[in-house]
Design an enzyme around this catalytic site. Structure first.
Site, mmCIF file in Angstrom:
data_model
loop_
_atom_site.group_PDB
_atom_site.id
_atom_site.type_symbol
_atom_site.label_atom_id
_atom_site.label_comp_id
_atom_site.label_asym_id
_atom_site.label_seq_id
_atom_site.Cartn_x
_atom_site.Cartn_y
_atom_site.Cartn_z
ATOM 1 N N GLU A 226 -6.830 -29.908 -11.804
ATOM 2 C CA GLU A 226 -8.279 -30.060 -11.965
ATOM 3 C C GLU A 226 -8.714 -31.505 -11.733
ATOM 4 O O GLU A 226 -8.186 -32.438 -12.348
ATOM 5 C CB GLU A 226 -8.701 -29.598 -13.379
ATOM 6 C CG GLU A 226 -10.201 -29.727 -13.605
ATOM 7 C CD GLU A 226 -10.736 -28.938 -14.789
ATOM 8 O OE1 GLU A 226 -9.964 -28.177 -15.414
ATOM 9 O OE2 GLU A 226 -11.941 -29.081 -15.089
ATOM 10 N N SER B 206 -13.362 -22.003 -21.025
ATOM 11 C CA SER B 206 -14.732 -22.388 -20.666
ATOM 12 C C SER B 206 -15.726 -21.375 -21.228
ATOM 13 O O SER B 206 -16.935 -21.634 -21.229
ATOM 14 C CB SER B 206 -14.878 -22.495 -19.142
ATOM 15 O OG SER B 206 -14.350 -21.347 -18.513
#
Ligand code: KIV
Length: 271
Positions: A189, A52
């Site tokens: 996730e 990320s």
């Protein structure tokens, strides 16, 4: 707040014990020395040097563009800031999918050049050969199932995964495969909370959830989201603990005012 100060250094074994004792695992992303230092001193269990970084550090739309060299740079900076927590580093897109030789070489570079304690990679059945090779080389591997952002162009959207039975069954099968291949933990996730509960209860290794409800063995958030540095990203699963965007904007505006008005520096701030 309860941080177990008796634990001098968090290892993969510590996480396993935490699951056995019912103690939840706290994980947060970090990409640089200064934040890693703060998070480690605050008592975080695991820092994830996530890909990320591609979004929140480099401003890309997806995680795909970040390179292995760039991940290594971020990981080296984080490792200089920590004393206690476990540091896991993402293998970026394109550095493990093609074959297990390449995957192993990428994982070795991360471990050798950064001092990280483990790597993370995305995927189920298709990643098993690589996971086995990496684990056999002595490198702890964290898996990642559900919404796997490196496959965003396959999914086409960031919505909740595995809501339908077929995908949920595949995820359950993949979770067991990852455990059998030697993963020490896995991220789940953006999947339904009930599915994450079932998976977490079926495994002896810990699950770390993000948008996967309260029954995972731990939770992870991206630091820029939970500290409110990002203001555009407000998914339902996110709890924002600070509004740094507002606080930093206010501080910088005050600084500009003080400079323009010659209030800064004053006599005490001068030599
Ligand atoms: O890269 C990342 O930040 C991640 C977390 C969202 C789990 O993989």
């Amino acid at each position: 707040m309860s941080v177990n100060k008796e634990v001098k250094r968090i290892t993969t074994n510590t996480l396993q014990k935490m699951k056995s004792n019912g103690e939840k695992i706290s994980m947060i992303t970090a990409y640089d020395y200064s934040f890693a230092r703060i998070f480690d001193a605050a008592g975080i269990d695991v820092i994830l040097v996530g890909d990320s970084a591609s979004n929140v550090m480099a401003g890309h739309e997806t995680t795909l563009p970040i390179t292995l060299d760039q991940m290594i740079y971020h990981a080296q900076s984080v490792l200089r800031g920590i004393h206690r927590c476990l540091v896991v580093v993402d293998l970026p897109f394109g550095t493990y999918q093609s074959n297990s030789d390449i995957a192993l070489a990428s994982a070795i570079r991360i471990m050798k050049e950064t001092g990280a304690h483990a790597i993370k990679l995305e995927g189920g059945e298709e990643a098993i050969d690589s996971i086995k090779r990496i684990v056999a080389a002595g490198i702890p591997v964290m898996g990642h199932l559900g919404l796997t952002p490196q496959s965003i162009y396959k999914f086409g959207t960031y919505t909740v995964r595995a809501k339908e039975e077929e995908e949920a069954n595949k995820l359950k099968k993949d979770a067991l495969l990852l455990q059998d291949a030697g993963c020490f933990a896995m991220v789940l996730e953006k999947i339904p909370a009930n599915l994450a509960k079932e998976v977490s209860e079926s495994l002896h290794i810990p699950t770390i959830g993000i948008g996967a409800g309260n029954h995972c063995d731990g939770q992870v958030l991206v630091m820029h989201d939970m500290l409110g540095i990002n203001t555009e990203f407000k998914p339902r699963f996110l709890r924002q603990y600070l509004n740094m965007h507002e606080q930093i904007t206010g501080a910088v505006q005050q600084y500009i005012t003080d400079v323009k008005s010659s209030d800064f520096p004053n006599e005490n701030e001068s030599y």
